[in-house]
Design an enzyme around this catalytic site. Structure first.
Site, PDB file in Angstrom:
ATOM      1  N   MET A 228      -1.065   0.685  -9.342  1.00 49.19           N
ATOM      2  CA  MET A 228      -0.544   0.770  -8.048  1.00 49.19           C
ATOM      3  C   MET A 228      -0.589   2.453  -7.790  1.00 49.19           C
ATOM      4  O   MET A 228      -0.282   3.193  -8.878  1.00 49.19           O
ATOM      5  CB  MET A 228       0.905   0.486  -7.861  1.00 49.19           C
ATOM      6  CG  MET A 228       1.025  -0.992  -7.910  1.00 49.19           C
ATOM      7  SD  MET A 228       0.112  -2.002  -6.605  1.00 49.19           S
ATOM      8  CE  MET A 228       0.576  -1.225  -5.047  1.00 49.19           C
TER       9      MET A 228
ATOM     10  N   MET B   8       3.825  -9.638  -5.485  1.00 46.53           N
ATOM     11  CA  MET B   8       5.127  -8.649  -5.754  1.00 46.53           C
ATOM     12  C   MET B   8       6.286  -9.530  -5.733  1.00 46.53           C
ATOM     13  O   MET B   8       7.154  -9.358  -4.598  1.00 46.53           O
ATOM     14  CB  MET B   8       5.031  -7.616  -4.481  1.00 46.53           C
ATOM     15  CG  MET B   8       3.740  -6.649  -4.955  1.00 46.53           C
ATOM     16  SD  MET B   8       3.182  -5.601  -3.594  1.00 46.53           S
ATOM     17  CE  MET B   8       2.156  -6.754  -2.916  1.00 46.53           C
TER      18      MET B   8
ATOM     19  N   SER C  38      -6.746  -5.130   2.388  1.00 42.34           N
ATOM     20  CA  SER C  38      -5.185  -5.604   2.309  1.00 42.34           C
ATOM     21  C   SER C  38      -5.012  -5.928   3.867  1.00 42.34           C
ATOM     22  O   SER C  38      -4.713  -5.292   4.880  1.00 42.34           O
ATOM     23  CB  SER C  38      -4.226  -4.682   1.942  1.00 42.34           C
ATOM     24  OG  SER C  38      -3.229  -5.161   2.136  1.00 42.34           O
TER      25      SER C  38
ATOM     26  N   HIS D  86      -2.169 -10.492  -4.896  1.00 44.33           N
ATOM     27  CA  HIS D  86      -1.184  -9.414  -5.626  1.00 44.33           C
ATOM     28  C   HIS D  86       0.246 -10.049  -5.310  1.00 44.33           C
ATOM     29  O   HIS D  86       0.909  -9.651  -4.327  1.00 44.33           O
ATOM     30  CB  HIS D  86      -1.603  -8.250  -4.910  1.00 44.33           C
ATOM     31  CG  HIS D  86      -0.768  -7.253  -5.536  1.00 44.33           C
ATOM     32  ND1 HIS D  86      -0.576  -5.923  -4.681  1.00 44.33           N
ATOM     33  CD2 HIS D  86       0.109  -6.941  -6.712  1.00 44.33           C
ATOM     34  CE1 HIS D  86       0.431  -5.109  -5.367  1.00 44.33           C
ATOM     35  NE2 HIS D  86       0.760  -5.910  -6.485  1.00 44.33           N
TER      36      HIS D  86
ATOM     37  N   ASP E 284      -1.181  -9.353  -0.059  1.00 47.33           N
ATOM     38  CA  ASP E 284       0.007  -8.857  -0.601  1.00 47.33           C
ATOM     39  C   ASP E 284       1.092  -9.799  -0.327  1.00 47.33           C
ATOM     40  O   ASP E 284       1.681  -9.821   0.515  1.00 47.33           O
ATOM     41  CB  ASP E 284       0.090  -7.615   0.076  1.00 47.33           C
ATOM     42  CG  ASP E 284      -0.750  -6.467  -0.540  1.00 47.33           C
ATOM     43  OD1 ASP E 284      -0.702  -6.406  -1.797  1.00 47.33           O
ATOM     44  OD2 ASP E 284      -1.343  -5.635   0.155  1.00 47.33           O
TER      45      ASP E 284
ATOM     46  N   MET F 218       5.040 -10.692  -0.856  1.00 51.90           N
ATOM     47  CA  MET F 218       6.476  -9.800  -1.024  1.00 51.90           C
ATOM     48  C   MET F 218       7.213 -10.754  -0.764  1.00 51.90           C
ATOM     49  O   MET F 218       7.496 -11.706  -0.063  1.00 51.90           O
ATOM     50  CB  MET F 218       6.484  -8.713  -0.242  1.00 51.90           C
ATOM     51  CG  MET F 218       5.142  -7.878  -0.352  1.00 51.90           C
ATOM     52  SD  MET F 218       5.438  -6.328   0.768  1.00 51.90           S
ATOM     53  CE  MET F 218       3.781  -5.350   0.241  1.00 51.90           C
TER      54      MET F 218
ATOM     55  N   HIS G 157      -7.650  -8.567  -0.063  1.00 49.65           N
ATOM     56  CA  HIS G 157      -6.464  -8.449  -0.932  1.00 49.65           C
ATOM     57  C   HIS G 157      -5.220  -8.996  -0.166  1.00 49.65           C
ATOM     58  O   HIS G 157      -4.930  -8.502   0.807  1.00 49.65           O
ATOM     59  CB  HIS G 157      -6.284  -6.951  -1.197  1.00 49.65           C
ATOM     60  CG  HIS G 157      -5.339  -6.648  -2.310  1.00 49.65           C
ATOM     61  ND1 HIS G 157      -5.371  -6.691  -3.425  1.00 49.65           N
ATOM     62  CD2 HIS G 157      -4.083  -6.194  -1.819  1.00 49.65           C
ATOM     63  CE1 HIS G 157      -4.036  -6.224  -4.007  1.00 49.65           C
ATOM     64  NE2 HIS G 157      -3.287  -5.779  -2.956  1.00 49.65           N
TER      65      HIS G 157
ATOM     66  N   ASP H  30      -4.722   0.644  -5.794  1.00 45.89           N
ATOM     67  CA  ASP H  30      -4.234  -0.106  -4.695  1.00 45.89           C
ATOM     68  C   ASP H  30      -3.059   0.915  -4.111  1.00 45.89           C
ATOM     69  O   ASP H  30      -2.113   1.085  -4.683  1.00 45.89           O
ATOM     70  CB  ASP H  30      -3.503  -1.453  -5.097  1.00 45.89           C
ATOM     71  CG  ASP H  30      -2.836  -2.337  -3.875  1.00 45.89           C
ATOM     72  OD1 ASP H  30      -3.101  -1.645  -2.564  1.00 45.89           O
ATOM     73  OD2 ASP H  30      -2.195  -3.132  -4.163  1.00 45.89           O
TER      74      ASP H  30
HETATM   75  C1  DX5 Z   1       1.688  -2.157  -1.412  1.00 48.20           C
HETATM   76  C2  DX5 Z   1       0.461  -3.193  -1.137  1.00 48.20           C
HETATM   77  C3  DX5 Z   1      -0.759  -2.427  -0.934  1.00 48.20           C
HETATM   78  C4  DX5 Z   1      -0.797  -1.709   0.289  1.00 48.20           C
HETATM   79  C5  DX5 Z   1      -2.153  -1.147   0.889  1.00 48.20           C
HETATM   80  O1  DX5 Z   1       2.691  -2.830  -1.603  1.00 48.20           O
HETATM   81  O2  DX5 Z   1       0.350  -3.825  -2.398  1.00 48.20           O
HETATM   82  O3  DX5 Z   1      -1.918  -3.391  -0.973  1.00 48.20           O
HETATM   83  O4  DX5 Z   1      -0.302  -2.504   1.529  1.00 48.20           O
HETATM   84  O5  DX5 Z   1      -1.925  -0.701   1.979  1.00 48.20           O
HETATM   85  P1  DX5 Z   1      -2.661   0.880   2.309  1.00 48.20           P
HETATM   86  O6  DX5 Z   1      -3.976   0.856   1.976  1.00 48.20           O
HETATM   87  O7  DX5 Z   1      -2.383   1.193   3.791  1.00 48.20           O
HETATM   88  O8  DX5 Z   1      -1.668   1.881   1.491  1.00 48.20           O
HETATM   89 ZN    ZN Z   2      -1.596  -4.783  -2.857  1.00 49.14          ZN
END
Ligand code: DX5
Ligand code: ZN
Length: 218
Positions: free
Chosen positions: A139, A69, A9, A67, A36, A38, A34, A177
């Protein structure tokens, strides 16, 4: 046995040189990048949007796994498809009754799709879309931040999800994840996960190729 894919990620990467970070992690053996995304509403954090993904796309041939969010993901899905995402995953908690339609929208853009559930959401909740998805993402932390602690109760859900996937007879990936590290990697694989997201564990390690190899082979 399904192929194990390691998905660093980039939330834990150096944002000032993201293209280079993605190239580096790909050379180190990452199968999947990956991403993320947000929005500060669905989760209490902001990260990046389609522009960063589009501009980083030329730096890697690995699978780009977005991903989302974010609330109302359907509003932005065309932009993520255009940015070069190979797979887009959306939260059941963000889509509610729109989940099936949202997944269909992703597929209609020629992109693979996946459904995501939070640690406190039952696997049953996404049973109705299991035949529509290319990947199910569980998750193992509450989304919003990297570097959180793995929630061990999710292991039972991995087993349930793996059984559900097996029943379909289809080649559906099971991604995990949040909080994956050297200590719990074997547990999540044994439970049935085959796409392993790791942010802080990979980026905090000086030898990225070694940690990716460890996560893949242990
Ligand atoms: C959380 C994210 C994850 C996260 C993974 O909201 O979706 O992808 O950042 O990071 P680690 O492996 O550090 O938990
Ligand atoms: Zn993620």
């Amino acid at each position: 046995m399904k192929k194990i894919k390691i998905a660093p990620s980039i939330l834990s990467a150096d944002f000032s040189k993201m293209g280079q970070e993605i190239a580096d992690i790909t050379a180190a053996g990452a199968d999947v990048i990956h991403l993320d995304v947000m929005d500060g509403s669905f989760v209490r954090n902001l990260s990046f949007g389609p522009k960063l993904i589009k501009e980083c796309r030329p730096y890697s041939k690995a699978v780009f796994d977005a991903h989302l969010m974010i609330v109302n993901p359907w509003k932005y899905i065309p932009q993520f498809a255009d940015a070069g995402a190979d797979i887009i995953t959306v939260h059941h908690e963000a889509c509610g009754p729109m989940l099936k339609e949202t997944l269909r929208m992703i597929k209609s853009l020629g992109v693979k799709c996946g459904a995501v559930i939070n640690p406190n959401t039952d696997v049953k909740e996404i049973e109705h879309v299991i035949d529509d998805i290319d990947m199910l993402l569980l998750m193992s932390v509450y989304p919003g931040f990297g570097g959180q602690k793995f929630i061990p109760e999710v292991l039972t859900k991995i087993e349930q999800a793996a059984k559900l996937i097996e029943k379909t007879g289809k080649d559906i990936d099971l991604e995990i994840d949040g909080g994956i590290n050297k200590e719990n990697i074997k547990l999540v694989k044994d439970a049935g996960a085959n796409v392993i997201v790791a942010g802080s564990t990979v980026f905090n390690e000086p030898d990225r190729a070694a940690i990716i190899k460890y996560l893949r082979e242990v």
